[in-house]
Write an enzyme that holds these catalytic residues in place. Structure first.
Site, PDB file in Angstrom:
ATOM      1  N   PHE A 270     -51.043  25.120  -9.112  1.00 18.58           N
ATOM      2  CA  PHE A 270     -50.994  24.216 -10.318  1.00 18.58           C
ATOM      3  C   PHE A 270     -50.119  23.481 -11.279  1.00 18.58           C
ATOM      4  O   PHE A 270     -49.939  23.271 -12.578  1.00 18.58           O
ATOM      5  CB  PHE A 270     -52.563  25.000 -11.346  1.00 18.58           C
ATOM      6  N   ARG A 352     -45.427  11.238 -19.784  1.00 13.42           N
ATOM      7  CA  ARG A 352     -46.481  10.732 -19.107  1.00 13.42           C
ATOM      8  C   ARG A 352     -47.581  10.685 -20.180  1.00 13.42           C
ATOM      9  O   ARG A 352     -48.675   9.999 -20.429  1.00 13.42           O
ATOM     10  CB  ARG A 352     -46.922  11.660 -17.666  1.00 13.42           C
ATOM     11  N   PHE A 386     -50.583  17.183 -15.842  1.00 14.45           N
ATOM     12  CA  PHE A 386     -48.493  16.585 -16.011  1.00 14.45           C
ATOM     13  C   PHE A 386     -48.591  15.761 -17.149  1.00 14.45           C
ATOM     14  O   PHE A 386     -48.364  14.745 -17.621  1.00 14.45           O
ATOM     15  CB  PHE A 386     -48.216  16.077 -14.886  1.00 14.45           C
ATOM     16  N   GLU A 757     -55.101  15.375  -9.623  1.00 16.46           N
ATOM     17  CA  GLU A 757     -55.195  16.114 -11.269  1.00 16.46           C
ATOM     18  C   GLU A 757     -56.195  14.810 -11.849  1.00 16.46           C
ATOM     19  O   GLU A 757     -56.330  15.399 -13.330  1.00 16.46           O
ATOM     20  CB  GLU A 757     -53.791  15.415 -11.928  1.00 16.46           C
TER      21      GLU A 757
END
Length: 807
Positions: A270, A352, A386, A757
């Site tokens: 993860f 991100r 992320f 994701e």
């Protein structure tokens, strides 16, 4: 038919549909149909094959690092942890520990033969604490003993001399002190100030979203074995064997070629094993170097919580302007990430979050400030999504508040703000200057609205809430637009090896790692179809730095995109060699040769694959090859955060219904309907499993998984007794998943899209549904005011949002 039977039937139907539509796309040379395609019914791709390790895992025969036979003389390490959040390390007294039976010694910073700083990107983290400690749980050193029990007992006897220093423990304190792991980043498009000033309506608000523990089933572990001639073998539960190799070599002061890192599988990752698995490998290797013996280091669950980083907690402030339809006309957004004591991957995570602060919506005049705050807590790290989830949730919360302020349905406000369908609308360029070319949400969202019965249920819920004084329901649809590629462009590359043996069996090795997500299964399917052999004839072996060097981390949802394509190219080279050989035998062109059903078919003859391979070997034809792939089209300027950081976008949407108890704050998820875009699925069962798992993990992040640090900086929630991940009882009985049938518009392997994701962000619909239920619970004028619901939405936080308890 009950819901589970319905879901199974839906999966089977979708598998058949995907299999039929995948055929022409799966094994094609780039941009052209493959002349070697087999009938759809015989293809491996598009079919719901079981996970390659499933039978072994069920039988208890799948080996993880702690299951491997240990070399004679292996020693065991336990970590010495800081008890102070920030302080001067004056000394370590291990005399009492050294006097205990079985204890071989301690390992401290002075025992590191190479660089005392880890070879991390920012080069800002010591291997072991040297002069200062930066958080409670920082590793100061190791105790090494003949057994795990002896090492753990001895650690408790080590005395630390630490003089406390002032500690920064919250984002707010870090902002005041300007304490950052990296400088702030600002991204602007248009004129946000003017847009706000000229807006018909305006709202200001703040939001806090907590972190999340990875809670992988297999904890962090490494086993370091010194070999001859200063060579090393490292078994590491890691998503990035290449980085572990680099870090170990750097810490030992040796060349990378002397370190081999092996990982057959992980019991979950993860993101938590992208960088931080490297720490344990380095610590174990330094200890093994000191004692000249193999050393194993495995954290128990409490140590794992205390030492390793989490998903980054975020705090937001926003000022938004909008028109009568709810369309955003100006936005100023501040995003502050709690990064912990070192940079780790906080820079790209925060980047991100900036990239995904738009989610699915066009922002004409926007200004985003991103602060990367340094605090005296664990160094937070990669986690599924992320930074994407932290970006998506804030814009969804803003749109939910806009809808309440206008008295409009939030679904209509979201539709009004979507990116345009095409360039002619002038609303399809992101705030970081990437053109959105593949937007399917104008079709996907209305379809989910229809199949979920959203409008009818919305009316039913309003009527139900009007007569229910205590229990209040909420419903929400939220979309996801998630960019696929590493934002660090250099990681968008992969290599693979394909070996065909003389009996026709095939072995594949690639740079990706298997953490339960089914990567090896999908790669095997891709190679099987490329060579036209049954899937059972293809074996994918352990990730190994001595086979595929310099591999990128298995992360960013790109494992199959990168490694699957590289393996496909490697298999294609072997196939082309065999095709040329058969052409020489039959006097035909190479394009006339087909590989299917375990056969090699030419216009003149049909031969078994095994027979062709055997004859080719006898004629000295190369039966192995490498493959390499680099993602095309991507580029961006890291200084300005502009360009095209993503190859394509994955899309999806979820409709979630919840209920809250306004007296206790207790809440439950009642129904979930998902329509998600995976392109042409390589393995529908695995993809649906990833969607289910991602959604539930996201639901946990936003409802029950609360991390609490006390005023001294100690993590109080460091075990299953105090930290609650979702269990089977938290899964709604109505949990329906459908796959969007369209292929990836970019030339990706098999026409597929990434699935690891993006589904996690579908769970933001849970959070928005809860906020709608809270608004219903407040009633009156308060029903139209912004809902300040801190995530996760624990019972306490729900009551605070209702105004029933203070802070």
């Amino acid at each position: 038919m009950n819901q589970r039977e319905s879901l199974t039937a839906s999966r089977d139907a979708m598998a058949s549909q995907v299999a039929a539509t995948t055929d022409a796309h799966a094994a094609a040379p780039l941009g052209t149909p493959s002349k070697a395609s087999a009938p759809a019914s015989t293809r491996a791709m598009g079919q719901s094959h079981i996970h390659e390790s499933a039978r072994s895992q069920v039988a208890g025969a799948a080996h993880y690092i702690d299951d491997l036979p240990e070399v004679k003389g292996t020693l065991y390490a336990a970590p010495i942890l800081s008890t102070v959040a920030h302080g001067t390390l004056n000394g370590v007294d291990a005399s009492a520990a050294l006097a205990l039976p079985g204890v071989r010694g301690v390992v401290l910073a002075a025992d590191v033969p190479g660089d005392p700083l880890l070879a991390a990107f920012a080069h800002d983290e010591p291997v072991f604490a040297v002069d200062t400690v930066q958080h409670i749980g920082q590793v100061i050193g190791l105790v090494v003993a003949d057994s795990v029990v002896q090492a753990r007992r001895a650690v408790r006897a080590v005395m630390l001399d630490i003089t406390p220093l002032p500690a920064v423990l919250t984002v707010q304190d870090a902002l005041k002190a300007q304490s950052y792991v990296q400088p702030p980043v600002f991204v602007r498009r248009g004129d946000a100030a003017t847009g706000l000033a000229q807006s018909a309506h305006r709202l200001q608000g703040a939001l806090e979203v907590g972190g999340q523990e990875h809670f992988y089933l297999e904890g962090q572990i490494a086993y370091a074995l010194p070999l001859e001639q200063r060579q090393w073998s490292i078994h590491s539960s890691t998503q990035h064997p290449g980085e572990v190799q680099h870090w170990v070599a750097h810490a030992l002061g040796i060349d990378s070629h002397a370190v081999r890192v092996d990982c057959r599988r992980m019991g979950g990752g993860f993101g938590g094993k992208e960088t931080q698995a490297g720490h344990l490998a380095v610590w174990a290797a330094v200890a093994a170097n000191k004692f000249g013996r193999p050393v194993k280091l495995r954290f128990d669950r409490d140590e794992d919580f205390m030492v390793t980083g989490k998903r980054h907690p975020f705090a937001y402030e926003y000022d938004v302007g909008f028109d009568d339809t709810g369309r955003i006309t100006g936005l100023k957004l501040q995003m502050a990430a709690n990064c912990g004591f070192s940079a780790d991957l906080s820079g790209p995570v925060a980047d991100r979050a900036v990239f995904h602060a738009d989610n699915a919506y066009y922002l004409s005049d926007v200004e985003i400030a991103s602060y990367r705050c340094k605090t005296n807590t664990q160094s937070h790290t990669a986690f599924r999504g992320f930074g994407g989830p932290q970006g998506v949730i804030v814009i969804e919360a803003i749109l939910g508040d806009i809808a309440r302020a206008l008295g409009r349905d939030a679904q209509d406000v979201r539709l009004a703000n979507l990116y345009g369908k095409n360039a002619s609308e002038g609303r399809n360029v992101t705030h970081y200057q990437m053109t959105v070319e593949d937007n399917i949400l104008h079709e996907l969202l209305p379809q989910l609205e229809h199949t979920s019965g959203y409008r009818q249920r919305q009316a039913e819920i309003a009527a139900w809430n009007a007569q229910s004084p205590v229990l209040k329901r909420g419903i929400a649809i939220t979309p996801v637009k998630f960019g696929i590629s590493f934002t660090a462009t250099l990681f968008n590359q992969a290599g693979a090896l394909v070996h065909v043996y003389t009996d026709g069996s095939v072995q594949v090795n690639h740079g990706g790692t298997e953490m339960g997500q089914g990567l090896h299964t999908k790669v095997a399917q891709i190679v099987a179809d490329e060579l036209g052999v049954p899937l059972r004839r293809v074996l994918v072996t352990a990730s190994d730095t001595s086979k595929v060097p310099n591999a990128s981390a298995t992360a960013a949802s790109s494992g199959t995109d990168l490694n699957g394509r590289a393996a496909q190219f490697a298999a294609r080279h072997v196939r082309d060699n065999l095709a040329a050989f058969v052409c020489g035998l039959d006097g035909c062109g190479a394009g006339a040769i087909r590989f299917a059903d375990g056969q090699v078919i030419s216009p003149n003859a049909v031969r078994s694959f095994e027979a062709v391979v055997k004859d080719a070997h006898a004629n000295r034809i190369q039966l192995w090859s490498d493959g390499f792939y680099r993602t095309p089209k991507i580029h961006y300027d890291k200084a300005t955060l502009t360009g095209r950081p993503f190859y394509y976008f994955s899309y999806g949407a979820a409709c979630t219904e919840v209920v809250i108890d306004t007296l206790t704050g207790e809440n439950r998820v009642l129904k979930v309907d998902i329509l998600h875009d995976v392109g042409h699925s390589i393995n529908p069962a695995i993809d649906i499993g990833q969607i289910e798992g991602g959604f539930v993990q996201g639901m946990g992040w936003l409802t029950t998984e609360q991390l609490v640090w006390n005023h001294q900086g100690a993590l109080a929630t460091h075990a299953p007794s105090t930290y609650k991940i979702p269990a089977t009882g938290d899964i709604p009985a109505h949990f329906k998943i459908d796959l969007w049938p369209e292929a990836n518009r970019e030339d990706n392997v098999g026409g597929s899209k990434a699935v690891g994701e993006p589904p996690l962000m579908l769970a933001i619909s849970v959070y928005e549904a809860l906020r709608n239920a809270v608004a219903a619970g407040r009633g009156g004028v308060e029903a139209t005011a912004p809902v300040a619901l801190t995530a996760p939405a624990t019972a306490e936080n729900v009551l605070r949002a209702l105004g029933r308890v203070g802070d």
